[in-house]
Write a protein that holds these residues in place. Structure first.
Motif, PDB file in Angstrom:
ATOM      1  N   ARG A 123     -61.385  18.333 -12.018  1.00  0.00           N
ATOM      2  CA  ARG A 123     -62.413  19.678 -10.771  1.00  0.00           C
ATOM      3  C   ARG A 123     -61.689  20.241 -10.045  1.00  0.00           C
ATOM      4  N   ALA A 124     -60.199  20.802 -10.044  1.00  0.00           N
ATOM      5  CA  ALA A 124     -59.425  21.404  -9.363  1.00  0.00           C
ATOM      6  C   ALA A 124     -59.668  22.708 -10.073  1.00  0.00           C
ATOM      7  N   ILE A 125     -58.634  22.547 -10.832  1.00  0.00           N
ATOM      8  CA  ILE A 125     -59.355  23.337 -12.062  1.00  0.00           C
ATOM      9  C   ILE A 125     -60.340  24.221 -12.862  1.00  0.00           C
ATOM     10  N   GLU A 126     -61.624  24.031 -12.669  1.00  0.00           N
ATOM     11  CA  GLU A 126     -62.718  23.849 -13.449  1.00  0.00           C
ATOM     12  C   GLU A 126     -63.188  24.713 -11.857  1.00  0.00           C
ATOM     13  N   SER A 127     -62.565  24.608 -10.775  1.00  0.00           N
ATOM     14  CA  SER A 127     -63.470  24.957  -9.592  1.00  0.00           C
ATOM     15  C   SER A 127     -62.064  26.391  -9.067  1.00  0.00           C
ATOM     16  N   GLY A 128     -61.285  26.764 -10.024  1.00  0.00           N
ATOM     17  CA  GLY A 128     -60.201  27.359 -10.365  1.00  0.00           C
ATOM     18  C   GLY A 128     -58.996  27.577  -9.363  1.00  0.00           C
ATOM     19  N   LYS A 129     -58.439  26.338  -8.993  1.00  0.00           N
ATOM     20  CA  LYS A 129     -58.079  26.106  -8.152  1.00  0.00           C
ATOM     21  C   LYS A 129     -56.501  25.715  -9.292  1.00  0.00           C
ATOM     22  N   HIS A 130     -55.077  26.144  -8.293  1.00  0.00           N
ATOM     23  CA  HIS A 130     -54.155  25.421  -9.273  1.00  0.00           C
ATOM     24  C   HIS A 130     -54.236  23.886  -8.176  1.00  0.00           C
ATOM     25  N   VAL A 131     -53.814  22.865  -9.128  1.00  0.00           N
ATOM     26  CA  VAL A 131     -53.278  21.333  -8.528  1.00  0.00           C
ATOM     27  C   VAL A 131     -52.020  20.922  -8.793  1.00  0.00           C
ATOM     28  N   TYR A 132     -51.497  20.013  -7.775  1.00  0.00           N
ATOM     29  CA  TYR A 132     -50.313  19.485  -7.985  1.00  0.00           C
ATOM     30  C   TYR A 132     -50.745  17.747  -7.575  1.00  0.00           C
ATOM     31  N   GLY A 133     -50.204  16.997  -7.589  1.00  0.00           N
ATOM     32  CA  GLY A 133     -50.365  15.789  -7.560  1.00  0.00           C
ATOM     33  C   GLY A 133     -49.397  14.787  -7.456  1.00  0.00           C
ATOM     34  N   GLU A 134     -50.106  13.350  -6.789  1.00  0.00           N
ATOM     35  CA  GLU A 134     -49.041  12.362  -6.708  1.00  0.00           C
ATOM     36  C   GLU A 134     -49.182  11.727  -7.881  1.00  0.00           C
ATOM     37  N   LYS A 135     -47.791  11.148  -8.306  1.00  0.00           N
ATOM     38  CA  LYS A 135     -47.804  10.484  -9.110  1.00  0.00           C
ATOM     39  C   LYS A 135     -48.335   9.321  -9.296  1.00  0.00           C
ATOM     40  N   PRO A 136     -48.779   8.719 -10.772  1.00  0.00           N
ATOM     41  CA  PRO A 136     -48.232   9.311 -12.104  1.00  0.00           C
ATOM     42  C   PRO A 136     -49.466  10.522 -12.438  1.00  0.00           C
ATOM     43  N   LEU A 137     -49.460  11.134 -13.188  1.00  0.00           N
ATOM     44  CA  LEU A 137     -50.336  12.740 -13.760  1.00  0.00           C
ATOM     45  C   LEU A 137     -51.891  11.685 -14.051  1.00  0.00           C
ATOM     46  N   ALA A 138     -51.771  11.020 -14.214  1.00  0.00           N
ATOM     47  CA  ALA A 138     -53.202   9.922 -14.596  1.00  0.00           C
ATOM     48  C   ALA A 138     -52.855   9.138 -15.400  1.00  0.00           C
TER      49      ALA A 138
END
Length: 379
Positions: free
Chosen positions: A97-112
């Motif tokens: 959703r962040a990417i679809e909104s045109g934003k970079h994303v950095y997340g906690e682990k795990p990636l998915a």
């Protein structure tokens, strides 16, 4: 928050290379990020959101930023990047959703939760020209980076193998809401594994194939602290996992992670080379002593800190990503590394279930080393 800090943040927005951050998820781990964000000059916290909107308002007041709903934050033009601190089950969905909104994303682990869930996130980011980063960034501190430099300099000759053991009785003894640790995306492998696996890829390069054994303890678990104390915890993950990993360069790593050990002298992280043994510090921390026992003496000696960002903490990987965006270079705590680690963890569990050896399809370059620096000014 002091007026001086608010003024400092306002001044940063006017400078070049500042990434404006919106945080989604203000649970237990968020405090560690909020502690370090003010010290990172190329990051500007502007908003927070959480499913618990009252909690989001409390944190926003503490940090001197706006409290938004998740939808509002994703739509906000003043947010350049989302720091995704949700539970593992939501990592991929919020990231997409962040990417679809045109934003970079950095997340906690795990990636998915698994590679199939992560692939669309990375593919969409590549298509949109946006960055994906992921914890852990502990590997950028002086502990793992000093170990890497010493290994690259030949301090123990040619590395042959590594051995890792991490164990604990279970996070329910200290975490106020630990149920997610016992659902897919949790367990000792997906919770603690990323620290060690990201470290060994940083030290030795990518992993080619894995085998594994996994078991789920019959022990009944319940929350020990906080308002949920006494609440039973369903367990739907393996609680004790052992694996044998073969790196692309032929080096082998053995790893055991467990939520079933009441007391142990672990953690253990050692590298065995042709000319000595190295004790690597806990990769859940940014610092720690690196020790070497040379073949000539077989006595432990602590080596000087020689690489990594000193006094670092959670958020440094995000700051490195911001600098990489500005300078058009790869960032170190990147989505490709996180995906490789995720595939390795998924492969270990599949190997344990099928009693086979699993080939790892992905590969990744070792992230660029971090030179010794006391501040991020040179980023």
């Amino acid at each position: 928050m002091s007026d001086d800090l608010l003024l400092e943040r306002a001044e940063r927005v006017e400078g070049a290379g500042v990434l404006r951050i919106g945080v989604i998820g203000v649970g237990n781990i968020s405090a560690q990020y909020f502690e370090h964000l003010p010290a990172l000059p190329n990051l500007q916290l502007v908003a927070v959101a959480d499913m618990n909107e009252e909690r989001a308002r409390e944190v926003a007041a503490e940090q001197g930023v706006r409290a938004l709903t998740v939808d509002e934050l994703l739509a906000d033009a003043d947010v350049d990047a989302v720091l995704n601190l949700t539970i593992p089950a939501a990592h991929a969905a919020i990231g997409i959703r962040a990417i679809e909104s045109g934003k970079h994303v950095y997340g906690e682990k795990p990636l998915a939760l698994n590679p199939a869930e992560a692939e669309p996130l990375l593919a969409l980011a590549a298509e949109r020209g946006l960055r994906v980063g992921s914890a852990p960034d502990t590997v950028l501190g002086t502990g793992i980076q000093t170990a890497r430099k010493a290994l690259d300099d030949g301090a123990i000759g040619r590395p042959i193998a590594a051995a890792i053991h991490w164990s604990a009785p279970g996070h329910e003894l200290w975490h106020p809401a630990p149920a997610f640790y016992y659902q897919p995306g949790g367990g000792p492998l997906f919770d603690m594994g990323p620290y060690y696996l990201s470290s060994i890829v940083t030290l030795f390069g990518p992993i080619a194939r894995v085998s594994g054994l996994a078991t789920t303890s019959p022990r009944e678990r319940s929350v020990a602290t906080g308002p949920l104390a006494g609440t039973a915890i369903p367990v739907d993950v393996a609680t004790h996992v052992s694996a044998l990993l073969e790196h692309e360069n032929g080096l082998t790593t053995t790893i055991t992670v467990s939520f079933d050990v009441w007391k142990s002298r672990a953690p253990l992280f050692e590298v065995f080379g042709t000319e000595g043994t190295m004790a690597v510090p806990d990769p859940n921390r940014f610092e720690g002593d690196v020790e070497i026992a040379p073949a000539a003496t077989r006595e432990w000696e602590t080596i000087p800190v020689s690489a990594g960002w000193a006094d670092s903490g959670r958020g440094f990987g995000l700051a490195d990503m911001a600098r990489a965006i500005e300078t058009d270079r790869p960032h170190r705590a990147g989505g490709e590394l996180a995906f490789h680690v995720l595939e390795v963890m998924d492969g270990i569990l599949r190997a344990a279930e099928s009693h086979t050896v699993i080939d790892i399809a992905s590969t990744v370059d070792r992230p660029a080393p971090v030179p010794l620096a006391s501040t991020p000014a040179s980023w």
